[in-house]
Write a protein that holds these residues in place. Structure first.
Motif, PDB file in Angstrom:
ATOM      1  N   VAL A  86     -15.400  -1.402  -3.393  1.00  0.00           N
ATOM      2  CA  VAL A  86     -14.415  -2.386  -3.834  1.00  0.00           C
ATOM      3  C   VAL A  86     -14.572  -3.670  -3.022  1.00  0.00           C
ATOM      4  O   VAL A  86     -14.526  -3.646  -1.786  1.00  0.00           O
ATOM      5  CB  VAL A  86     -12.980  -1.834  -3.662  1.00  0.00           C
ATOM      6  CG1 VAL A  86     -11.959  -2.862  -4.149  1.00  0.00           C
ATOM      7  CG2 VAL A  86     -12.818  -0.515  -4.407  1.00  0.00           C
ATOM      8  N   SER A  87     -14.742  -4.777  -3.709  1.00  0.00           N
ATOM      9  CA  SER A  87     -14.781  -6.080  -3.040  1.00  0.00           C
ATOM     10  C   SER A  87     -13.378  -6.455  -2.575  1.00  0.00           C
ATOM     11  O   SER A  87     -12.407  -6.370  -3.341  1.00  0.00           O
ATOM     12  CB  SER A  87     -15.315  -7.149  -3.991  1.00  0.00           C
ATOM     13  OG  SER A  87     -15.184  -8.438  -3.413  1.00  0.00           O
ATOM     14  N   THR A  88     -13.261  -6.871  -1.311  1.00  0.00           N
ATOM     15  CA  THR A  88     -11.947  -7.214  -0.751  1.00  0.00           C
ATOM     16  C   THR A  88     -11.830  -8.691  -0.398  1.00  0.00           C
ATOM     17  O   THR A  88     -10.925  -9.086   0.325  1.00  0.00           O
ATOM     18  CB  THR A  88     -11.669  -6.368   0.505  1.00  0.00           C
ATOM     19  OG1 THR A  88     -12.694  -6.617   1.479  1.00  0.00           O
ATOM     20  CG2 THR A  88     -11.637  -4.885   0.166  1.00  0.00           C
ATOM     21  N   GLU A  89     -12.745  -9.501  -0.920  1.00  0.00           N
ATOM     22  CA  GLU A  89     -12.734 -10.921  -0.573  1.00  0.00           C
ATOM     23  C   GLU A  89     -11.654 -11.693  -1.335  1.00  0.00           C
ATOM     24  O   GLU A  89     -11.210 -12.751  -0.883  1.00  0.00           O
ATOM     25  CB  GLU A  89     -14.118 -11.518  -0.844  1.00  0.00           C
ATOM     26  CG  GLU A  89     -15.206 -10.945   0.058  1.00  0.00           C
ATOM     27  CD  GLU A  89     -16.562 -11.547  -0.201  1.00  0.00           C
ATOM     28  OE1 GLU A  89     -17.023 -12.370   0.623  1.00  0.00           O
ATOM     29  OE2 GLU A  89     -17.173 -11.182  -1.230  1.00  0.00           O
ATOM     30  N   LYS A  90     -11.227 -11.177  -2.453  1.00  0.00           N
ATOM     31  CA  LYS A  90     -10.179 -11.840  -3.243  1.00  0.00           C
ATOM     32  C   LYS A  90      -8.811 -11.603  -2.613  1.00  0.00           C
ATOM     33  O   LYS A  90      -8.497 -10.497  -2.157  1.00  0.00           O
ATOM     34  CB  LYS A  90     -10.207 -11.291  -4.669  1.00  0.00           C
ATOM     35  CG  LYS A  90      -9.157 -11.887  -5.592  1.00  0.00           C
ATOM     36  CD  LYS A  90      -9.225 -11.233  -6.972  1.00  0.00           C
ATOM     37  CE  LYS A  90      -8.085 -11.671  -7.848  1.00  0.00           C
ATOM     38  NZ  LYS A  90      -8.131 -10.995  -9.177  1.00  0.00           N
ATOM     39  N   THR A  91      -7.994 -12.622  -2.587  1.00  0.00           N
ATOM     40  CA  THR A  91      -6.642 -12.520  -2.027  1.00  0.00           C
ATOM     41  C   THR A  91      -5.833 -11.459  -2.764  1.00  0.00           C
ATOM     42  O   THR A  91      -5.830 -11.411  -3.997  1.00  0.00           O
ATOM     43  CB  THR A  91      -5.922 -13.875  -2.130  1.00  0.00           C
ATOM     44  OG1 THR A  91      -6.682 -14.862  -1.442  1.00  0.00           O
ATOM     45  CG2 THR A  91      -4.527 -13.785  -1.514  1.00  0.00           C
ATOM     46  N   GLY A  92      -5.169 -10.623  -1.996  1.00  0.00           N
ATOM     47  CA  GLY A  92      -4.293  -9.620  -2.560  1.00  0.00           C
ATOM     48  C   GLY A  92      -4.918  -8.252  -2.774  1.00  0.00           C
ATOM     49  O   GLY A  92      -4.198  -7.271  -3.032  1.00  0.00           O
ATOM     50  N   VAL A  93      -6.244  -8.158  -2.666  1.00  0.00           N
ATOM     51  CA  VAL A  93      -6.913  -6.875  -2.908  1.00  0.00           C
ATOM     52  C   VAL A  93      -6.492  -5.832  -1.874  1.00  0.00           C
ATOM     53  O   VAL A  93      -6.157  -4.688  -2.210  1.00  0.00           O
ATOM     54  CB  VAL A  93      -8.444  -7.039  -2.919  1.00  0.00           C
ATOM     55  CG1 VAL A  93      -9.128  -5.668  -2.958  1.00  0.00           C
ATOM     56  CG2 VAL A  93      -8.879  -7.883  -4.104  1.00  0.00           C
ATOM     57  N   ARG A  94      -6.488  -6.230  -0.638  1.00  0.00           N
ATOM     58  CA  ARG A  94      -6.147  -5.271   0.423  1.00  0.00           C
ATOM     59  C   ARG A  94      -4.699  -4.790   0.299  1.00  0.00           C
ATOM     60  O   ARG A  94      -4.388  -3.631   0.588  1.00  0.00           O
ATOM     61  CB  ARG A  94      -6.417  -5.871   1.805  1.00  0.00           C
ATOM     62  CG  ARG A  94      -7.911  -6.072   2.070  1.00  0.00           C
ATOM     63  CD  ARG A  94      -8.177  -6.644   3.447  1.00  0.00           C
ATOM     64  NE  ARG A  94      -9.617  -6.801   3.662  1.00  0.00           N
ATOM     65  CZ  ARG A  94     -10.413  -5.885   4.194  1.00  0.00           C
ATOM     66  NH1 ARG A  94      -9.895  -4.720   4.562  1.00  0.00           N
ATOM     67  NH2 ARG A  94     -11.697  -6.099   4.365  1.00  0.00           N
ATOM     68  N   ALA A  95      -3.819  -5.686  -0.120  1.00  0.00           N
ATOM     69  CA  ALA A  95      -2.428  -5.279  -0.313  1.00  0.00           C
ATOM     70  C   ALA A  95      -2.314  -4.258  -1.443  1.00  0.00           C
ATOM     71  O   ALA A  95      -1.564  -3.274  -1.338  1.00  0.00           O
ATOM     72  CB  ALA A  95      -1.566  -6.503  -0.612  1.00  0.00           C
ATOM     73  N   THR A  96      -3.061  -4.457  -2.512  1.00  0.00           N
ATOM     74  CA  THR A  96      -3.051  -3.496  -3.621  1.00  0.00           C
ATOM     75  C   THR A  96      -3.603  -2.147  -3.170  1.00  0.00           C
ATOM     76  O   THR A  96      -3.030  -1.091  -3.496  1.00  0.00           O
ATOM     77  CB  THR A  96      -3.887  -4.031  -4.797  1.00  0.00           C
ATOM     78  OG1 THR A  96      -3.319  -5.255  -5.264  1.00  0.00           O
ATOM     79  CG2 THR A  96      -3.933  -3.027  -5.934  1.00  0.00           C
ATOM     80  N   LEU A  97      -4.700  -2.172  -2.431  1.00  0.00           N
ATOM     81  CA  LEU A  97      -5.260  -0.924  -1.921  1.00  0.00           C
ATOM     82  C   LEU A  97      -4.278  -0.228  -0.994  1.00  0.00           C
ATOM     83  O   LEU A  97      -4.187   1.008  -0.974  1.00  0.00           O
ATOM     84  CB  LEU A  97      -6.580  -1.195  -1.195  1.00  0.00           C
ATOM     85  CG  LEU A  97      -7.737  -1.698  -2.066  1.00  0.00           C
ATOM     86  CD1 LEU A  97      -8.953  -1.990  -1.202  1.00  0.00           C
ATOM     87  CD2 LEU A  97      -8.082  -0.689  -3.147  1.00  0.00           C
ATOM     88  N   GLY A  98      -3.532  -1.020  -0.242  1.00  0.00           N
ATOM     89  CA  GLY A  98      -2.523  -0.437   0.632  1.00  0.00           C
ATOM     90  C   GLY A  98      -1.444   0.299  -0.151  1.00  0.00           C
ATOM     91  O   GLY A  98      -1.001   1.381   0.246  1.00  0.00           O
ATOM     92  N   ARG A  99      -1.018  -0.281  -1.275  1.00  0.00           N
ATOM     93  CA  ARG A  99      -0.007   0.386  -2.102  1.00  0.00           C
ATOM     94  C   ARG A  99      -0.565   1.678  -2.709  1.00  0.00           C
ATOM     95  O   ARG A  99       0.129   2.690  -2.781  1.00  0.00           O
ATOM     96  CB  ARG A  99       0.471  -0.567  -3.192  1.00  0.00           C
ATOM     97  CG  ARG A  99       1.332  -1.716  -2.684  1.00  0.00           C
ATOM     98  CD  ARG A  99       2.026  -2.444  -3.816  1.00  0.00           C
ATOM     99  NE  ARG A  99       1.068  -3.150  -4.672  1.00  0.00           N
ATOM    100  CZ  ARG A  99       0.655  -4.395  -4.466  1.00  0.00           C
ATOM    101  NH1 ARG A  99       1.099  -5.075  -3.408  1.00  0.00           N
ATOM    102  NH2 ARG A  99      -0.192  -4.963  -5.293  1.00  0.00           N
ATOM    103  N   LEU A 100      -1.822   1.630  -3.124  1.00  0.00           N
ATOM    104  CA  LEU A 100      -2.452   2.841  -3.675  1.00  0.00           C
ATOM    105  C   LEU A 100      -2.570   3.921  -2.609  1.00  0.00           C
ATOM    106  O   LEU A 100      -2.381   5.114  -2.889  1.00  0.00           O
ATOM    107  CB  LEU A 100      -3.834   2.496  -4.235  1.00  0.00           C
ATOM    108  CG  LEU A 100      -3.852   1.609  -5.483  1.00  0.00           C
ATOM    109  CD1 LEU A 100      -5.283   1.216  -5.818  1.00  0.00           C
ATOM    110  CD2 LEU A 100      -3.195   2.317  -6.650  1.00  0.00           C
ATOM    111  N   ARG A 101      -2.855   3.498  -1.415  1.00  0.00           N
ATOM    112  CA  ARG A 101      -2.955   4.459  -0.318  1.00  0.00           C
ATOM    113  C   ARG A 101      -1.607   5.115  -0.055  1.00  0.00           C
ATOM    114  O   ARG A 101      -1.511   6.335   0.127  1.00  0.00           O
ATOM    115  CB  ARG A 101      -3.450   3.758   0.952  1.00  0.00           C
ATOM    116  CG  ARG A 101      -3.411   4.634   2.201  1.00  0.00           C
ATOM    117  CD  ARG A 101      -3.550   3.798   3.464  1.00  0.00           C
ATOM    118  NE  ARG A 101      -2.555   2.752   3.537  1.00  0.00           N
ATOM    119  CZ  ARG A 101      -1.291   2.932   3.878  1.00  0.00           C
ATOM    120  NH1 ARG A 101      -0.848   4.143   4.161  1.00  0.00           N
ATOM    121  NH2 ARG A 101      -0.439   1.931   3.929  1.00  0.00           N
TER     122      ARG A 101
END
Length: 485
Positions: free
Chosen positions: A100-115
């Protein structure tokens, strides 16, 4: 009362452990510490305080990438415990691994919610991408969310259990016959069990008694030997290097590479350069023997050791590479016993990490370098890992690291990134390389072996020899640099 409540448990355990004798005696003062001089974890009462801290829902942005898996790892740990009771292997059929590319703003936050919803975990990554493990029953849900959020990803492994089944095929008849002629079972065409690795070490000590000896420096939680092999011609002017592998159980390429290094140096010692011969090599192929065996018989993706944590939801094990005593308990280490990066109840609470530290501290050897082999990602990392900082001599470490990486690339073509652990990847406190550097060992490196994610932890056996040959070339460069100190 439900067992889900967190408790504080003080556990005192006193165990007397007797040293295992050396396979062959060496002149005192030049090699190993005197027998019995290295205090083992079992030699004194151990007070283990179990943390009462309940894992919080801290905002994702404040967590490091390796902490993504806390909640899902808790669920997986419970499932693994159920599988253990049922005497079955953990099955990963249908599970996938995505990049998963995490360079786009907000990606890490979405992954955090999935986690936090227990839908994903992570394998590896850096500032630009993450390798994400997706459970089979979560695929449809996670796919829908990723498409809705317009997050770029591609499937690296479409059926994890299929990949596991294909990873370590049995040897053919010719290889089995060769084992019989050779006198040991190691081949580097297969990932071997602990018994084969220890038998190989003992074989070398009996075959080359003038230069090789084996010593047990301690015991794992379940009572398995922590065997160190020493290669030395006994010169009192020799410097020393400590190499270990298998801190993380699922990283099978690590012990395979380390045993390859042993074999090449031992079998060709007379023809080796003075750079190699003028070093005392201390090599521990499997720091985590309990976990390593567990990955072979129960759960291929197990990471930690196997010491139970009292008062938790049947969660077992600590991450030995978060348990070393320099800046223990800081960033990138979890207080949740169900997490894959659980730091342990305190620094050196685990018998395996404590045995390594006590041996190095009490050894008469003049250690100039410490190498710890891991996987995966193809990184050559130096301290510090505990925070975004570097030691005063970081330029020296960077120069040598880049020389090692160049030798690796020239040998097999693999490109290794070089930098500090915290700067190149993410902060992770309690690491063995940080601790070794803090002891005054000049060159301390963590080497994350191949690959870069196509296979990840499930690296086929065809990679063993190419990866190990590259690593040997890097070790030769390090040896030459040590003699310039």
């Amino acid at each position: 009362m439900k067992m889900w409540l967190w408790t504080v448990v003080l556990l005192a355990v006193t165990t007397l452990t007797f040293c295992t004798p050396l396979i062959n005696e060496l002149e005192p003062g030049k090699d190993w510490p005197k027998r019995g001089s290295v205090k083992q974890p079992q030699d004194e009462p151990e007070i283990t305080e179990i943390s009462t801290e309940v894992p919080s829902n801290t905002d994702f942005k404040e967590r490091t990438p390796v902490e993504f898996g806390d909640e899902i790892e808790e669920e997986i740990a419970i499932l693994a415990k159920a599988a253990e009771v049922a005497d079955t292997k953990v099955d990963y059929s249908g599970a996938q691994v995505w990049k998963v590319s995490t360079e786009k703003t907000g990606v890490r936050a979405t992954l955090g919610r999935l986690r936090r919803r227990n839908l994903i975990s992570t394998w590896a990554g850096n500032q630009t991408y993450l390798d994400v493990f997706v459970k089979s029953n979560a695929l449809q849900n996670v796919t829908r969310i990723m498409k809705r959020e317009n997050i770029t990803f591609h499937i690296v492994i479409d059926d994890l259990q299929k990949r596991i089944n294909e990873e370590n095929p049995p040897l053919d008849e010719n290889e089995i016959e060769l084992q019989d002629r050779r006198g040991h079972r190691m081949t580097w065409k297969q990932y071997h069990r602990l018994e084969d690795i220890h038998g190989f070490m003992d074989y070398l000590a009996k075959t080359y008694p003038k230069i090789i000896s084996v010593n047990t420096i301690g015991k794992s939680y379940e009572g398995r030997d922590l065997k160190v092999l020493r290669i030395s011609d006994g010169k009192p002017t020799n410097k020393a290097v400590f190499i270990d592998g298998g801190i993380h159980a699922r990283e099978w390429i690590s012990p395979a590479t380390v045993t390859y290094l042993i074999n090449q140096i031992a079998e060709n010692f007379d023809e080796e350069s003075d750079d190699i011969k003028n070093i005392d090599w201390y090599i521990l192929p499997v720091v985590n023997p309990d976990g390593y065996e567990y990955t072979h018989v129960k759960d291929r993706l197990w990471r930690k050791n196997r010491k139970p944590t009292i008062g938790t939801r049947a969660c077992v094990g600590a991450d030995l590479n978060r348990n070393f005593g320099y800046r223990w308990g800081g960033k990138g280490a979890s207080s949740n016993p169900c997490s894959d990066i659980y730091r342990g109840a305190r620094a050196f609470s685990e018998p395996e990490s404590k045995a390594v530290s006590e041996f190095i501290k009490n050894s008469a050897a003049n250690f100039s370098a410490y190498l710890t082999y891991h996987s995966y990602g193809q990184y050559l990392l130096y301290p510090w890992g505990y925070d975004t900082a570097v030691p005063p001599d970081h330029k020296d470490l960077d120069i040598v690291g880049k020389s090692i990486a160049a030798a690796i690339e020239n040998t097999g073509g693999s490109k290794y990134s070089v930098g500090s652990s915290s700067g190149l990847l993410y902060p992770a406190s309690g690491g063995s390389d940080d601790w070794a550097k803090a002891q005054g060992i000049k060159y301390a490196f963590t080497i994350e072996l191949s690959d870069t994610g196509r296979y990840g932890f499930i690296l086929p056996t065809s990679f063993i020899e190419p990866v190990a040959r590259e690593s040997l070339a890097g070790v030769r460069v390090l040896a030459s640099q040590i003699h310039k100190l």
